[in-house]
Structure formats: structure tokens, C-alpha cells
Design a protein around this motif. Structure first.
Motif, PDB file in Angstrom:
ATOM      1  N   UNK A 246       0.827  -1.199   0.000  1.00  0.00           N
ATOM      2  CA  UNK A 246       0.000   0.000   0.000  1.00  0.00           C
ATOM      3  C   UNK A 246       0.861   1.247   0.000  1.00  0.00           C
ATOM      4  N   UNK A 247       0.194   2.365  -0.199  1.00  0.00           N
ATOM      5  CA  UNK A 247       0.807   3.693  -0.105  1.00  0.00           C
ATOM      6  C   UNK A 247       0.060   4.497   0.946  1.00  0.00           C
ATOM      7  N   UNK A 248       0.802   5.284   1.722  1.00  0.00           N
ATOM      8  CA  UNK A 248       0.216   6.180   2.724  1.00  0.00           C
ATOM      9  C   UNK A 248       0.458   7.608   2.250  1.00  0.00           C
ATOM     10  N   UNK A 249      -0.617   8.407   2.249  1.00  0.00           N
ATOM     11  CA  UNK A 249      -0.592   9.728   1.605  1.00  0.00           C
ATOM     12  C   UNK A 249      -1.112  10.770   2.578  1.00  0.00           C
ATOM     13  N   UNK A 331       0.433  10.551  -6.342  1.00  0.00           N
ATOM     14  CA  UNK A 331       0.143   9.167  -5.998  1.00  0.00           C
ATOM     15  C   UNK A 331      -0.028   8.291  -7.232  1.00  0.00           C
ATOM     16  N   UNK A 332      -0.309   8.883  -8.381  1.00  0.00           N
ATOM     17  CA  UNK A 332      -0.549   8.075  -9.568  1.00  0.00           C
ATOM     18  C   UNK A 332       0.691   7.298  -9.989  1.00  0.00           C
ATOM     19  N   UNK A 333       1.860   7.782  -9.667  1.00  0.00           N
ATOM     20  CA  UNK A 333       3.079   7.094 -10.085  1.00  0.00           C
ATOM     21  C   UNK A 333       3.268   5.747  -9.413  1.00  0.00           C
ATOM     22  N   UNK A 334       2.581   5.502  -8.319  1.00  0.00           N
ATOM     23  CA  UNK A 334       2.758   4.230  -7.603  1.00  0.00           C
ATOM     24  C   UNK A 334       1.497   3.378  -7.604  1.00  0.00           C
ATOM     25  N   UNK A 345      -6.084  13.483   5.237  1.00  0.00           N
ATOM     26  CA  UNK A 345      -6.097  14.857   4.748  1.00  0.00           C
ATOM     27  C   UNK A 345      -6.819  15.770   5.715  1.00  0.00           C
ATOM     28  N   UNK A 346      -6.493  17.063   5.585  1.00  0.00           N
ATOM     29  CA  UNK A 346      -7.136  18.135   6.336  1.00  0.00           C
ATOM     30  C   UNK A 346      -7.871  19.051   5.360  1.00  0.00           C
ATOM     31  N   UNK A 347      -8.803  19.827   5.890  1.00  0.00           N
ATOM     32  CA  UNK A 347      -9.512  20.784   5.048  1.00  0.00           C
ATOM     33  C   UNK A 347     -10.945  20.391   4.798  1.00  0.00           C
ATOM     34  N   UNK A 348     -11.444  20.760   3.616  1.00  0.00           N
ATOM     35  CA  UNK A 348     -12.837  20.498   3.279  1.00  0.00           C
ATOM     36  C   UNK A 348     -13.117  19.007   3.191  1.00  0.00           C
ATOM     37  N   UNK A 349     -14.341  18.641   3.536  1.00  0.00           N
ATOM     38  CA  UNK A 349     -14.730  17.232   3.534  1.00  0.00           C
ATOM     39  C   UNK A 349     -14.614  16.608   2.150  1.00  0.00           C
ATOM     40  N   UNK A 350     -14.926  17.366   1.092  1.00  0.00           N
ATOM     41  CA  UNK A 350     -14.950  16.839  -0.271  1.00  0.00           C
ATOM     42  C   UNK A 350     -13.668  17.157  -1.031  1.00  0.00           C
ATOM     43  N   UNK A 351     -12.588  17.447  -0.341  1.00  0.00           N
ATOM     44  CA  UNK A 351     -11.351  17.830  -1.016  1.00  0.00           C
ATOM     45  C   UNK A 351     -10.723  16.679  -1.790  1.00  0.00           C
ATOM     46  N   UNK A 352     -11.044  15.430  -1.439  1.00  0.00           N
ATOM     47  CA  UNK A 352     -10.422  14.275  -2.081  1.00  0.00           C
ATOM     48  C   UNK A 352     -11.341  13.590  -3.082  1.00  0.00           C
ATOM     49  N   UNK A 353     -12.460  14.232  -3.454  1.00  0.00           N
ATOM     50  CA  UNK A 353     -13.440  13.563  -4.309  1.00  0.00           C
ATOM     51  C   UNK A 353     -12.864  13.275  -5.688  1.00  0.00           C
ATOM     52  N   UNK A 354     -12.333  14.294  -6.356  1.00  0.00           N
ATOM     53  CA  UNK A 354     -11.839  14.097  -7.724  1.00  0.00           C
ATOM     54  C   UNK A 354     -10.638  13.157  -7.753  1.00  0.00           C
ATOM     55  N   UNK A 355      -9.724  13.340  -6.812  1.00  0.00           N
ATOM     56  CA  UNK A 355      -8.554  12.453  -6.758  1.00  0.00           C
ATOM     57  C   UNK A 355      -8.953  11.040  -6.398  1.00  0.00           C
ATOM     58  N   UNK A 357     -11.762   9.498  -7.085  1.00  0.00           N
ATOM     59  CA  UNK A 357     -12.371   8.839  -8.237  1.00  0.00           C
ATOM     60  C   UNK A 357     -11.309   8.332  -9.202  1.00  0.00           C
ATOM     61  N   UNK A 358     -10.248   9.108  -9.398  1.00  0.00           N
ATOM     62  CA  UNK A 358      -9.165   8.666 -10.282  1.00  0.00           C
ATOM     63  C   UNK A 358      -8.448   7.447  -9.725  1.00  0.00           C
ATOM     64  N   UNK A 359      -8.289   7.408  -8.407  1.00  0.00           N
ATOM     65  CA  UNK A 359      -7.614   6.255  -7.801  1.00  0.00           C
ATOM     66  C   UNK A 359      -8.476   5.009  -7.905  1.00  0.00           C
ATOM     67  N   UNK A 360      -9.734   5.117  -7.580  1.00  0.00           N
ATOM     68  CA  UNK A 360     -10.615   3.950  -7.645  1.00  0.00           C
ATOM     69  C   UNK A 360     -10.830   3.491  -9.079  1.00  0.00           C
ATOM     70  N   UNK A 361     -10.745   4.415 -10.038  1.00  0.00           N
ATOM     71  CA  UNK A 361     -10.870   4.030 -11.440  1.00  0.00           C
ATOM     72  C   UNK A 361      -9.727   3.129 -11.868  1.00  0.00           C
ATOM     73  N   UNK A 362      -8.580   3.229 -11.201  1.00  0.00           N
ATOM     74  CA  UNK A 362      -7.430   2.363 -11.511  1.00  0.00           C
ATOM     75  C   UNK A 362      -7.546   1.010 -10.834  1.00  0.00           C
ATOM     76  N   UNK A 363      -8.604   0.766 -10.092  1.00  0.00           N
ATOM     77  CA  UNK A 363      -8.795  -0.510  -9.423  1.00  0.00           C
ATOM     78  C   UNK A 363      -8.059  -0.643  -8.113  1.00  0.00           C
ATOM     79  N   UNK A 364      -7.669   0.465  -7.503  1.00  0.00           N
ATOM     80  CA  UNK A 364      -6.940   0.464  -6.238  1.00  0.00           C
ATOM     81  C   UNK A 364      -7.907   0.826  -5.121  1.00  0.00           C
TER      82      UNK A 364
END
Length: 404
Positions: A246-249, A331-334, A345-355, A357-364
Motif C-alpha cells: 500500500x501507499x500512505x498519503x 500518488x498516480x506514479x505508484x 487529509x485536512x480541510x474540506x470534507x470533499x477535497x479528495x473527491x476528484x482524486x 475517483x481517479x484512484x478507484x478508477x485504476x482498481x486500487x
């Protein structure tokens, strides 16, 4: 957090202050001066002034020279008692009396609750050892200055700071706890498992080959025949289908940051939670990559036992400014070599929505951990992500998080 050595040595050489007895003497002189208006008491005032001046002159003339060296560990953990050994050496050819050490110049985030340290007598070129226990309350890279050593010889009226010595560096690792993390999914593809090798055989012990011996590897995994043939130590490896990789971000999506001198409780809670996650994943999941902002740290060249100390050391030096980079797709490189990503992450609740979706689209598999002082429970209930948690900052700092 760091103190300049030149400034510290200059301050220690020139410091002089009145002791409690000296303050009492000066106060007595003030009363005698007021009384001299009514009755002739100038003789008493002259005697007290002469005593004070003689104490200052003879104390400066016979001021000892003391060298202080410290022995302390290179690393410690927030909240753990740290023992420091101070060696006090009299570098002059005369006896030294009435020495006292003070630890009031410790950096912010360090606490000393012990008694005052007193050395009654030091012979010429003699050495005395003192053991001190201090407690760090913040993680980071610290420089502990040479402690102040005061001499009140000869009349205990003035205290002269006579200490010299180098500063000491120490790394304070973030505090972490054991977390109960959900087990991996039962049905996993080869990508989700991670096409990696292990020095220990799994339930299907298929031999994969040898690799060079790394720091932290167990000696029982060394292939002695291959070592004799290649003249370098090598380790046996087996195909492993029991561990995931896994990767920790870590990300900071806050629009404004608190002043640097203030205690950033949200950021410290996120770092502490990250350390707990890395510590708790050692059993069935291996951390291959640690991403701090836009910096990616590849840990695959290390043995699994050496990765956690490396992660903790990296987390000890990270700051909010380093996580404010705009590159959100590091994170896409790994993604092609890991089974899951733990994104804190810190900040807005929906700050990781777009990223996300891209991660889950890769099957991770993506686990998002939102650290905040005001958890959004309504959004948590309606979030499209299966593995999303709203975690209270105060609960992390109070070490009340035990299950993810």
C-alpha cells in the motif's frame, strides 16, 4: 526550534544574576537608605555596599571554568521520558564550589519536572555526572542547548554562569498506537495482492530466488551456499500471496494555516494518526510508498522491519508548509504497484473527491481519513466511498482512537 550555538555560548559566558541572598541584601540596603533620612545609618549602608561589591569582584576573579557534555539518545518519542547524562568537568586548576544547573532554556515542547541540580564541590580537572529525565511533548527536530551552570562562590550573593559546551541534537518521533484495521477483502486479484516477494514463505512456499542482504533482515534468512558462491550475503525469497502492498498519503487542503509559532492541533493529530496506521499495517500489509505533499518516498529498497523507523523519522520532520503543494496527482506514479492507498487529509470534507475517483478508477482500494475538529457526520453517511472515516482531532490527541 533550533538555538544558535554561538548565541547560546555567548549568553552562557556573560550571564550573571543576583541570588536569593543577594536580592535580600539589596532590599536591606534600600531600607537602610530610607532609614538614613531619620537616623545616621550611612556606616551600615557602606558595609553592605562593600560586601556586595566585594562579592561581585571576587566572584568574577575566581569564577571557575566548567565544560558540560551531554549524552542522550538520537531519537525519542512524544510523551516518553528521555534520560540525559550531563558530565560536568572543571577545566580550571582551582577548586569549584556551589555549582547549580538550570534547565530553563529547553526548547518549546520539552518539560523538566525534576529537582534543582546542585554540585557542591569539584576538584581541579575533576568531573561530576548528573542524570536528568526530560519529557518531550512535541515531535520535531530539536537542538538542546548547553544547560546553564551557575557558581555563587564566594558569598552566595551573585550567580555567575560558567558553563560552556556543545549543543545536542535529537529527533522526537510522533506518538502512535496500535489500531484495529479491517482485514483485506477475501477475493483479491494479483494486482490487489501485490506482485512482491517476501523473505518468509507463505502458505504456498514457492522459492523465488535470492536478493542482496538489507539492513534489518533476519540472519536466519541468509542463503549460506549462495553467500559462499557469490562472496556477498544474500537472502532467500519466496512468492508471497498473504501480504498486500500500500501507499500512505498525507495532504493538507486547508486554505489558511495557523501561525508557525502556534500549536497546530489538526496537523499534529493527522501526523500521529499516520504513524499509528503505519505501525498497525505491519502484519498483513506492507507500506511501499510514503507521500508527503508532492514528495514521494519509495521504501521498497528497505526490509519490512526497517520501514516503520524510516516512516517515523520522515514524519518527525514534516511541517504544514511541505504539504501545501499543488501537485495532487503524485500518488498516480505508484498506483500500478500497490493494492490500496490510505489518504489522510485536512480541510474540506470533499477535497479528495476528484482524486479519489481517479484512484478507484485504476482498481486500487482507497481509504480516506478526514481529520477535523468538527466531523461532518451527515456527509459521512452519504459519502459514495466505502472506506471513508471522519475522525475527531481531539480524540486522536487524547489517544482514544483504537479502531478504523
Amino acid at each position: 526550534m533550533k538555538v544558535s550555538r554561538l548565541q547560546s555560548v555567548k549568553r552562557l559566558k556573560t550571564a550573571v544574576r543576583l541570588t536569593a541572598s543577594g536580592n535580600a541584601l539589596v532590599l536591606s540596603m534600600g531600607f537602610v537608605l530610607l532609614a538614613s533620612v531619620i537616623i545616621p545609618a550611612f556606616g551600615v549602608l557602606a558595609c553592605l555596599s562593600a560586601m556586595l561589591i566585594c562579592s561581585l569582584i571576587f566572584g568574577a576573579l575566581f569564577k571557575p571554568r566548567v565544560l558540560i557534555t551531554a549524552k542522550l539518545p538520537d531519537q525519542t518519542t512524544v510523551g516518553s521520558d528521555t534520560k540525559i547524562e550531563y558530565s560536568i568537568q572543571n577545566t580550571s586548576r582551582s577548586h569549584s564550589f556551589c555549582l547549580s544547573l538550570t534547565l530553563t532554556d529547553l526548547p518549546a515542547g520539552w518539560r523538566y519536572a525534576g529537582q534543582s541540580l546542585v554540585v557542591a564541590h569539584l576538584k581541579p580537572m575533576g568531573t561530576h555526572t548528573l542524570h536528568v529525565t526530560v519529557t518531550p511533548t512535541r515531535r520535531g527536530l530539536f537542538t538542546l542547548p548547553c544547560p546553564a551552570c551557575y557558581s555563587s562562590f564566594p558569598f552566595h550573593l551573585f550567580a555567575f554562569n560558567v558553563a560552556q559546551g556543545p549543543a545536542s541534537s535529537i529527533t522526537v518521533l510522533p506518538a502512535y498506537d496500535t489500531l484495529q484495521i479491517d482485514a483485506p477483502m477475501e477475493s483479491m486479484t494479483r494486482q490487489q495482492v501485490g506482485a512482491r516477494h517476501s523473505p518468509s514463505p507463505s502458505h504456498l512456499p514457492e522459492y523465488a530466488g535470492n536478493r542482496p542482504f538489507l539492513s534489518g533482515d533476519s540472519l536466519r534468512h541468509i542463503d549460506s551456499r549462495a553467500w559462499a558462491r557469490l562472496a556477498v550475503p544474500v537472502v532467500k525469497e519466496y512468492h508471497n500471496d498473504m501480504q498486500r502492498h500500500c501507499a500512505v498519503w498525507l495532504r493538507d487542503h486547508r486554505k489558511t494555516l495557523p501561525p508557525s509559532q502556534d500549536w497546530d492541533c489538526d496537523f499534529e493529530a493527522m501526523v500521529s494518526l499516520c504513524a499509528s496506521v503505519a505501525y498497525s499495517l505491519r502484519r498483513d500489509t506492507v507500506v511501499d510508498t510514503l507521500i508527503l505533499g508532492s514528495e514521494s518516498h519509495d521504501l521498497r529498497s528497505m526490509s519490512p522491519d526497517m520501514r516503520l523507523p524510516c516512516i517515523l523519522e520522515l514524519l518527525a520532520g514534516v511541517g504544514p508548509e511541505s504539504l501545501k503543494e499543488k501537485d495532487a496527482y503524485t500518488v498516480e506514479s505508484c498506483l500500478n504497484r500497490v493494492a490500496c492507498v490510505y489518504a489522510l487529509y485536512l480541510g474540506d470534507h470533499e477535497a479528495m473527491v476528484s482524486t479519489g475517483q481517479a484512484i478507484e478508477h485504476r482498481g486500487v482500494e482507497l481509504h480516506t481519513l478526514h481529520v477535523t475538529q468538527t466531523p461532518d457526520l451527515e456527509s459521512w453517511a452519504t459519502t459514495p466511498y466505502e472506506h471513508h472515516l471522519e475522525i475527531d482531532t481531539n480524540a486522536i490527541l487524547a489517544r482514544q482512537i483504537h479502531v478504523l
